[in-house]
Design an enzyme around this catalytic site. Structure first.
Site, short mmCIF file in Angstrom:
data_model
loop_
_atom_site.label_atom_id
_atom_site.label_comp_id
_atom_site.label_asym_id
_atom_site.label_seq_id
_atom_site.Cartn_x
_atom_site.Cartn_y
_atom_site.Cartn_z
N HIS A 153 0.86 -1.18 0.00
CA HIS A 153 0.00 0.00 0.00
C HIS A 153 0.90 1.23 0.00
O HIS A 153 2.03 1.19 0.52
CB HIS A 153 -0.86 -0.04 1.27
CG HIS A 153 -1.96 0.98 1.33
ND1 HIS A 153 -1.72 2.29 1.63
CD2 HIS A 153 -3.30 0.86 1.14
CE1 HIS A 153 -2.87 2.95 1.64
NE2 HIS A 153 -3.85 2.11 1.34
N ASP B 48 3.42 -4.20 7.70
CA ASP B 48 2.11 -3.56 7.62
C ASP B 48 1.05 -4.65 7.77
O ASP B 48 0.82 -5.44 6.86
CB ASP B 48 1.98 -2.85 6.27
CG ASP B 48 0.59 -2.29 6.01
OD1 ASP B 48 -0.32 -2.49 6.85
OD2 ASP B 48 0.40 -1.66 4.95
N GLN C 27 -4.17 -5.28 6.68
CA GLN C 27 -5.10 -6.24 6.07
C GLN C 27 -5.04 -7.61 6.73
O GLN C 27 -5.85 -8.48 6.41
CB GLN C 27 -4.78 -6.39 4.58
CG GLN C 27 -5.00 -5.15 3.76
CD GLN C 27 -6.46 -4.76 3.64
OE1 GLN C 27 -7.35 -5.60 3.70
NE2 GLN C 27 -6.73 -3.47 3.48
N LYS D 46 -9.85 -1.35 10.11
CA LYS D 46 -9.77 -2.57 9.31
C LYS D 46 -10.05 -3.81 10.15
O LYS D 46 -10.07 -4.93 9.63
CB LYS D 46 -8.39 -2.70 8.67
CG LYS D 46 -7.95 -1.53 7.79
CD LYS D 46 -8.73 -1.46 6.50
CE LYS D 46 -8.32 -0.24 5.66
NZ LYS D 46 -7.16 -0.46 4.83
N CYS E 207 -4.73 2.45 -3.81
CA CYS E 207 -3.53 2.95 -3.12
C CYS E 207 -2.40 1.94 -3.18
O CYS E 207 -1.63 1.76 -2.22
CB CYS E 207 -3.84 3.32 -1.67
SG CYS E 207 -4.97 4.70 -1.48
#
Length: 481
Positions: free
Chosen positions: A196, A273, A276, A299, A437
């Site tokens: 992202h 990251d 997700q 999220k 993104c």
């Protein structure tokens, strides 16, 4: 290295505004005789073979992988879960809402809505240092939220959790503090091509300032990270590796533990990251040995504007403050200012207190579910959806890495993704369209835009069937128009 191939955006279909006709779509029916089935067995994907029996990836144990031939069954009461999410029971454009935009944000259970409302209705106060009852109550809830975030990520030390607005702020914080203190001329930051923008642009900014270099880790055609290329790119100039734990556009789950171990051989730090990832499978930062790990509350069924950064204590303690102000100080004078211990040193100003109350409620809600059953449900639903979408004429799925989460990014021949999303919205189906993104990831496939349906634990076979029927109806309308 193999470069993923692909085609660019198709031309629009004539008819309704946006290039897509929906005239016959409402009469479309879901697949019947050709209804796809999931594999009778789901072998452990090669990309996750290292995780056999381990607790830190979302795939269920072998006992759960010999599962249903058609659709998710048993072990997870998805209808009971759906009753907790008020938004799933509304209509959009006269149709029941089918929410397949979970990659952008997840819906909120009533427990989260009530927690935020209760804070503003009866518990409003600032936190820390207050002597009155409401301050103590708000502080307790705030720090319990920190403890829940620590539990979610598998660290025994809540002080390794820094509250931030979300993953974007977390990555910028690390780049502007750790990065400014540790990066120099010629140093390299390896960033996967699946990232992202939030885990790419901050590194570009600090690299330009420090005269370092951002080096991409390329993708294979199926959406996996090229591990041979990664090993070749690592070197003693590598100072940091930035990795997604689950791609928001490809669904890929890289072998983060192994990639981290390789980076550590060269003395490099690793930032993961997890935006997700955390809602889809259990995470254990200790087992991963990640140096930094980030996620966004919205999220994982929590409010917007709140998230968390995990950092190993020794790294957080060595990082200078990013912002100055209240809460992050120990003592202040014009001659000298000393700073509070971590994590407060990195949390200047009044935090998102109501957001933390909502995060606490969301993470307690999630921990109250059978995570193994929930992730097995998602795995089976993803297999079902992948096969179901294959019945749509002209549909091309982008990214089919083994072990991927329920992120289904696709193109339909002759349609513009944004117009397609608009046509689906007319039938109450919410998906995302655009570059997500993640422009470098799409560019690897020769694309600038794509449609994306993304699943969560409250989605059902009926949701998937509604999407497939609508897509087939749109195609049928285009063919006759």
């Amino acid at each position: 290295m193999t470069t993923p191939d692909g085609s660019g955006r198709g031309t629009g279909i004539s008819g309704a505004p946006g290039g897509i006709s929906t005239a016959t779509a409402p009469t479309a029916t879901a697949p019947t005789a050709t209804t796809p089935t999931a594999p009778t067995t789901i072998p452990l994907p090669e990309a996750l073979a290292h995780a056999a029996g381990g607790p830190r990836y979302w795939l269920p144990t072998q006992a759960h992988r010999s599962s249903p031939p058609t659709a998710p069954t048993g072990g997870f009461d998805v209808e009971a879960v759906r009753r907790d999410f008020p938004q799933l029971h509304r209509e959009v454009n006269g149709r029941p809402l089918v929410w397949l935009d979970n990659g952008a944000t997840t819906l909120k259970p009533r427990q989260v809505v009530e927690a935020v409302g209760e804070h503003y209705a009866t518990g409003t106060s600032n936190v820390h240092r207050g002597a009155h009852t409401l301050a103590k109550q708000a502080t307790r809830i705030y720090e319990e939220g920190r403890a829940e975030a620590a539990k979610l990520l598998g660290t025994p030390d809540p002080d390794e959790i820094v509250f931030v607005r979300g993953t974007t702020e977390a990555v910028n914080l690390v780049a502007q503090t750790w990065g400014r203190a540790n990066l120099g001329v010629g140093d390299e930051i390896l960033v996967s091509a699946a990232e992202h923008h939030s885990n790419l642009v901050p590194w570009q900014l600090i690299a330009k300032e420090r005269r370092a270099r951002v080096v991409p880790i390329p993708l294979l055609p199926d959406g996996r990270l090229d591990q041979d290329a990664y090993r070749d790119l690592l070197g003693f100039r590598t100072k940091l590796v930035a990795l997604t734990h689950a791609s928001n556009v490809l669904g890929t789950v890289p072998p983060v533990a192994e990639m981290t171990a390789l980076a550590h051989r060269y003395g490099a730090k690793v930032l993961v990251d997890g935006a997700q990832a955390v809602s889809h499978f259990p995470v254990d930062v200790t087992a991963l040995d990640a140096d930094f790990y980030t996620f966004s509350g919205h999220k994982v069924f929590a409010p917007t504007g709140i998230g968390a950064l995990y950092g190993k204590r020794e790294l957080l303690e060595a990082m200078p403050p990013w912002q100055g102000g209240g809460n992050m100080i120990d003592s202040v004078s014009f001659e000298e200012t000393s700073y509070a211990p971590v994590p407060h040193r990195l949390e200047a100003g009044t935090g998102h207190i109501a957001g933390v109350a909502g995060l606490r409620a969301a993470l307690r809600y999630l921990s109250g579910l059978d995570r193994q059953a929930a992730t097995a449900h998602e795995e089976q639903l993803t297999a079902y959806a992948t096969a179901a979408l294959a019945t749509v004429p002209g549909l091309r799925l982008i990214g089919n890495a083994p072990g991927k989460i329920g992120v289904l990014t696709f193109l339909v021949a002759g349609t513009d993704p944004i117009a397609l999303a608009g046509a689906l919205d007319q039938q109450g189906i919410a998906i995302r369209a655009g570059h997500h993104c993640a422009q470098p990831a799409l560019a690897a496939y020769g694309l600038q835009s794509a449609a994306r349906a993304s699943l969560a634990l409250y989605n059902t076979v009926q949701d998937v069937d509604a999407l497939v029927a609508a897509l087939q109806g749109i195609q049928a309308a285009a063919d006759t128009g």
